[in-house]
Design a protein around this motif. Structure first.
Motif, PDB file in Angstrom:
ATOM      1  N   ILE A  53       0.864  -1.179   0.000  1.00  0.00           N
ATOM      2  CA  ILE A  53       0.000   0.000   0.000  1.00  0.00           C
ATOM      3  C   ILE A  53       0.901   1.229   0.000  1.00  0.00           C
ATOM      4  N   ASN A  54       0.761   2.065  -1.017  1.00  0.00           N
ATOM      5  CA  ASN A  54       1.460   3.348  -1.089  1.00  0.00           C
ATOM      6  C   ASN A  54       0.417   4.456  -1.071  1.00  0.00           C
ATOM      7  N   ASN A  79      -1.308  -1.346  12.215  1.00  0.00           N
ATOM      8  CA  ASN A  79      -1.322   0.098  12.439  1.00  0.00           C
ATOM      9  C   ASN A  79      -0.007   0.651  11.905  1.00  0.00           C
ATOM     10  N   LEU A  80      -0.019   1.070  10.633  1.00  0.00           N
ATOM     11  CA  LEU A  80       1.199   1.406   9.903  1.00  0.00           C
ATOM     12  C   LEU A  80       1.206   2.903   9.618  1.00  0.00           C
ATOM     13  N   ILE A  81       2.096   3.622  10.301  1.00  0.00           N
ATOM     14  CA  ILE A  81       2.054   5.081  10.386  1.00  0.00           C
ATOM     15  C   ILE A  81       2.954   5.742   9.350  1.00  0.00           C
ATOM     16  N   GLY A  82       2.457   6.869   8.820  1.00  0.00           N
ATOM     17  CA  GLY A  82       3.263   7.786   8.026  1.00  0.00           C
ATOM     18  C   GLY A  82       3.051   9.185   8.573  1.00  0.00           C
ATOM     19  N   ASN A  83       4.119   9.986   8.707  1.00  0.00           N
ATOM     20  CA  ASN A  83       3.944  11.311   9.300  1.00  0.00           C
ATOM     21  C   ASN A  83       4.886  12.324   8.668  1.00  0.00           C
ATOM     22  N   VAL A  92       3.483  11.071   3.400  1.00  0.00           N
ATOM     23  CA  VAL A  92       3.627   9.881   2.568  1.00  0.00           C
ATOM     24  C   VAL A  92       3.752   8.651   3.459  1.00  0.00           C
ATOM     25  N   GLY A  93       3.188   7.544   3.003  1.00  0.00           N
ATOM     26  CA  GLY A  93       3.337   6.302   3.742  1.00  0.00           C
ATOM     27  C   GLY A  93       3.439   5.110   2.817  1.00  0.00           C
TER      28      GLY A  93
END
Length: 327
Positions: A53-54, A79-83, A92-93
């Protein structure tokens, strides 16, 4: 089953509240066993496998915090975080998830400590791409080795199909019947005066309306136990499940509306006004239409499952009670 792929975009300006999903308004591409609900922002993957997943979100500002954080969260606990350390710019994650038991639901959620504003300077505010990772890419199969010894026989896997669920109004429970042997195999306590029952066959969840508890009990079809009780309107009647969007609809007789429940979060995410004394609910998962009988109006309300609004009211006979849909 075909390889899964999905690309979503958001073009509308606006905000995303704390602990709320990013709602993508455009499906750029979609193929294979994946379903996107443009009302809730939930994606349902109906095939086991490994997926990438992008995603990115372009933000203008946020109230309070100096940073912005989003996360891919799934019904299996990921629970996959991007910040980003700044409020204005692109968050972006990237994520890889393993799905061993389908279906699962996932969402891109704002976990910043306050509301985030989408950028007004670009036409595309957010983008998400999900794809299936092939198990073998470019591998060369060698010669077959010697067959090893046969291991011990494992235990039988759980059987959760061909089950019938009966709401027992006066005993405040649900009987589970095994369709193979026509015998009650479990009795599950629920709320006061259960009446409506429906099943999501993809998630193996059963939803039971409790008339005098003003709630819906959620039953795990694998364990035959209640895993949640969801408050709804007054005197809930029948229940309808749209398995393609993982949405549950409950007719509230004495508040003249329908509660829409998210099957991912087990919370009411919309309340839809209908006619007088609604009771019966039927869903068409192909057209994403919901049909509700209004007993004291002698009508059927037709709800658009994308916009959660009544798009038609159909006059019928006297005091319509139940309804069924043949998609």
């Amino acid at each position: 089953m075909d390889t899964i792929g999905l690309q979503l975009q958001r073009q509308l300006a606006g905000t995303v509240n704390i602990n709320s999903n990013v709602i993508f308004d455009t499906i750029v591409n979609s193929y294979g066993a994946v379903v996107y609900n443009s009302v809730t922002g939930e994606i349902v993957i109906n095939k086991a496998g490994r997926y990438f997943i992008n995603w990115w979100v372009v933000t203008q500002s946020s109230i309070g915090p100096s940073n912005v954080t989003f996360s891919i969260q799934t019904s299996q606990g990921d629970n996959l975080i991007g910040n980003s350390p700044i409020k204005t710019g692109e968050v972006v994650g990237f994520a890889i998830i393993q799905v061993d038991s389908a279906p699962i639901a996932l969402r891109l959620i704002n976990i910043t400590s306050n509301t985030v504003f989408y950028s007004t300077l670009v036409s595309i505010k957010a983008n998400l791409v999900l794809g299936e990772i092939p198990e073998e890419v470019g591998s060369i199969t060698g010669s077959t080795g010697t067959t090893g010894a046969t291991g011990a026989t494992g235990g039988a896997g759980p059987i959760s199909i061909n089950r019938i669920y009966v709401a027992n109004f006066n005993s405040n429970d649900v009987s589970v019947i095994d369709g193979e042997i026509n015998t009650v195999i479990a009795t599950i306590p629920v709320g006061v005066n259960p009446a409506g029952v429906d099943v999501n066959t993809l998630t193996n969840r059963i939803y039971v309306s409790n008339i005098n508890s003003n709630s819906v009990s959620v039953i795990d079809g694998l364990t035959n136990t209640v895993i949640d009780n969801i408050p709804v309107g007054t005197t809930p009647g029948e229940v309808g499940v749209n398995s393609s969007t993982n949405a549950i609809y409950v007719a509230n007789r004495d508040t003249d509306n329908v509660s829409m429940i998210s099957g991912l979060t087990d919370t009411v995410i919309a309340t839809i006004p209908v006619g007088d004394n609604p009771n019966g609910v039927g869903t068409n998962s192909l057209t994403k239409r919901i049909y509700v009988t209004n007993q004291d109006d002698n009508t059927v309300s037709v709800i658009d499952g994308i916009t959660n609004t009544v798009i038609a009211t159909v006059p019928v006979g006297l005091r319509p009670f139940s309804i069924a849909v043949n998609p």
